[in-house]
Scaffold this motif. Structure first.
Motif, PDB file in Angstrom:
ATOM      1  N   LEU A  23       0.804  -1.228   0.000  1.00  0.00           N
ATOM      2  CA  LEU A  23       0.000   0.000   0.000  1.00  0.00           C
ATOM      3  C   LEU A  23       0.835   1.276   0.000  1.00  0.00           C
ATOM      4  O   LEU A  23       0.637   2.157  -0.851  1.00  0.00           O
ATOM      5  CB  LEU A  23      -0.967  -0.002   1.186  1.00  0.00           C
ATOM      6  N   ILE A  24       1.763   1.399   0.937  1.00  0.00           N
ATOM      7  CA  ILE A  24       2.543   2.635   1.026  1.00  0.00           C
ATOM      8  C   ILE A  24       3.296   2.939  -0.277  1.00  0.00           C
ATOM      9  O   ILE A  24       3.312   4.101  -0.719  1.00  0.00           O
ATOM     10  CB  ILE A  24       3.494   2.593   2.240  1.00  0.00           C
ATOM     11  N   PRO A  25       3.884   1.930  -0.949  1.00  0.00           N
ATOM     12  CA  PRO A  25       4.602   2.245  -2.192  1.00  0.00           C
ATOM     13  C   PRO A  25       3.738   2.818  -3.310  1.00  0.00           C
ATOM     14  O   PRO A  25       4.272   3.461  -4.224  1.00  0.00           O
ATOM     15  CB  PRO A  25       5.187   0.879  -2.607  1.00  0.00           C
ATOM     16  N   ILE A  26       2.427   2.612  -3.268  1.00  0.00           N
ATOM     17  CA  ILE A  26       1.580   3.105  -4.374  1.00  0.00           C
ATOM     18  C   ILE A  26       0.699   4.286  -3.958  1.00  0.00           C
ATOM     19  O   ILE A  26      -0.150   4.720  -4.735  1.00  0.00           O
ATOM     20  CB  ILE A  26       0.696   1.981  -4.949  1.00  0.00           C
ATOM     21  N   GLU A  27       0.900   4.799  -2.760  1.00  0.00           N
ATOM     22  CA  GLU A  27       0.044   5.898  -2.281  1.00  0.00           C
ATOM     23  C   GLU A  27      -0.007   7.063  -3.256  1.00  0.00           C
ATOM     24  O   GLU A  27      -1.088   7.576  -3.571  1.00  0.00           O
ATOM     25  CB  GLU A  27       0.550   6.405  -0.922  1.00  0.00           C
ATOM     26  N   GLU A  28       1.148   7.502  -3.711  1.00  0.00           N
ATOM     27  CA  GLU A  28       1.182   8.679  -4.576  1.00  0.00           C
ATOM     28  C   GLU A  28       0.519   8.394  -5.918  1.00  0.00           C
ATOM     29  O   GLU A  28      -0.182   9.247  -6.469  1.00  0.00           O
ATOM     30  CB  GLU A  28       2.626   9.146  -4.775  1.00  0.00           C
ATOM     31  N   ASP A  29       0.699   7.193  -6.453  1.00  0.00           N
ATOM     32  CA  ASP A  29       0.051   6.833  -7.714  1.00  0.00           C
ATOM     33  C   ASP A  29      -1.473   6.822  -7.561  1.00  0.00           C
ATOM     34  O   ASP A  29      -2.201   7.275  -8.458  1.00  0.00           O
ATOM     35  CB  ASP A  29       0.517   5.450  -8.182  1.00  0.00           C
TER      36      ASP A  29
END
Length: 381
Positions: A23-29
């Motif tokens: 989850l955290i790695p794709i937050e900005e996307d």
């Protein structure tokens, strides 16, 4: 009440790993595209997150409220929009059926909600009825073995994805107060149901909100949830629990913001040393930690009382009021600690600052929580 500490710990570790790795790695996307990837939603289904609170007899995990809020603490270390995807199924979208539904309604809908096969929405708010929910104007007129629904619901979370709406409408036109309101279960593909445009929001991109419009929408009388005139009472019972849940969201998010702020303070250098050595930075970190800890303790206390069968209307409002105000202060300090970088998309605190503002507004504003708390105090006296 935690029924099995070991089992709960395994689940918390699993959710924590999912948050950190997926989850955290794709937050900005997700924020940029305004969409949660389908494969992430599928993984949330596999983890059982859509059915956290739904009884095991209907395919859910049947967590107690104390267990549920502990899971939400972990899940909400990621952007709160991920929790929003499951939130209506876990809380306001399913709890009404659990509390007031017939066995037929439970068998028909709860397993699909628990699995995430369908998304539920809670259609209470209207253009002229937000905090004053008892003044809603949507009508459900009885016509033989049917109800005919007319009206507009506003700011309905997950409405674009929803397959089922819990709709609050006035079934008694002569009764102007809360006693004239009933709840009905309406499926998305029912003729007469349509959606407005997605709202463009300040934050929480990836979570969708829009109007739900009912134009001579005819549903069978069997769609009535509970008895006529009890819809508002059902809504308030649901909110007692869901406000505690929302407070746990605020706690998880606050803890994430604090982690980001501590890490930045330990790395960023000014005047020849890391800024974490400056006492004014330390004061902001300490205040945030103390407030988040207080909110966590409040939420756990209210959850335990709920699990013991106690009424927690006052406690849940206290949790919602304190935690939602707290997380906004923590987010503000997080931006301040990051300085100019805190105002850019480069760091997560900027997004969390925008995301957190909603929690002081929805499911009862802070001012409504103050009124509930004070009125209950006077009643108890």
């Amino acid at each position: 009440m935690v029924r099995d500490e070991e089992t709960l710990n395994v689940m918390l570790e699993t959710v924590s790993r999912f948050v950190k790795e997926q989850l955290i790695p794709i937050e900005e996307d997700v924020s940029r595209t305004d969409a949660i990837p389908d494969e992430i939603v599928d993984q949330m289904r596999e983890l059982g997150l859509f059915g956290l609170s739904i009884p095991e007899d209907y395919g859910g995990l049947g967590l107690t409220l104390e267990e549920e809020v502990n899971v939400i603490f972990e899940l909400c270390h990621a952007s709160p929009v991920f929790r929003s995807m499951i939130g209506t199924n876990v809380g306001i979208g399913s709890l009404g059926i659990v509390i007031a539904g017939t066995e037929e309604q439970k068998q028909k809908y709860l397993p699909k909600l628990a699995s995430g096969e369908i998304i539920a929405s809670f259609a209470l708010t209207e253009p002229d009825a937000g905090s004053d929910a008892a003044s809603l104007r949507t009508t459900a007129r009885r016509d033989g073995n049917s109800y005919v629904i007319n009206g507009v619901k506003r700011f309905i979370t997950n409405a674009p994805e929803a397959g089922l709406f819990t709709v609050f409408a006035r079934t008694n036109a002569e009764e102007k107060g809360a006693r004239g309101v009933s709840a009905l279960l309406v499926e998305r593909d029912t003729p007469g149901v349509s959606l407005g445009k997605n709202e463009k929001k300040m934050g929480q991109q990836g979570g969708h909100v829009c109007d739900v419009i009912f134009d001579d929408c005819r549903v069978p009388a069997s769609c009535l949830l509970g008895k006529e005139g009890t819809g508002f009472k059902t809504a308030m019972k649901i909110l007692d629990k869901s406000r505690t849940h929302i407070a746990s969201v605020c706690v998880g998010a606050a803890e994430r913001i604090i982690e980001e702020s501590v890490r930045y303070a330990a790395e960023r250098k000014q005047f020849g040393k890391v800024i974490g050595e400056f006492q004014l930075i330390q004061a902001m970190l300490a205040d945030s930690k103390a407030e988040a800890y207080a909110a966590r303790c409040m939420v756990l206390d209210a959850a335990r009382k709920y699990d013991e069968g106690k009424k927690i209307t006052t406690e849940s409002s206290c949790c919602k009021l304190f935690a939602s105000e707290m997380v906004c202060r923590v987010a503000d300090r997080g931006v301040q600690i990051h300085g100019g970088y805190g105002y850019t998309h480069e760091y997560a605190v900027e997004r969390f600052y925008r995301d957190m503002r909603l929690f002081r507004v929805f499911e009862g504003t802070s001012q409504i929580q103050q009124l509930i708390i004070a009125r209950n105090m006077l009643k108890e006296l």
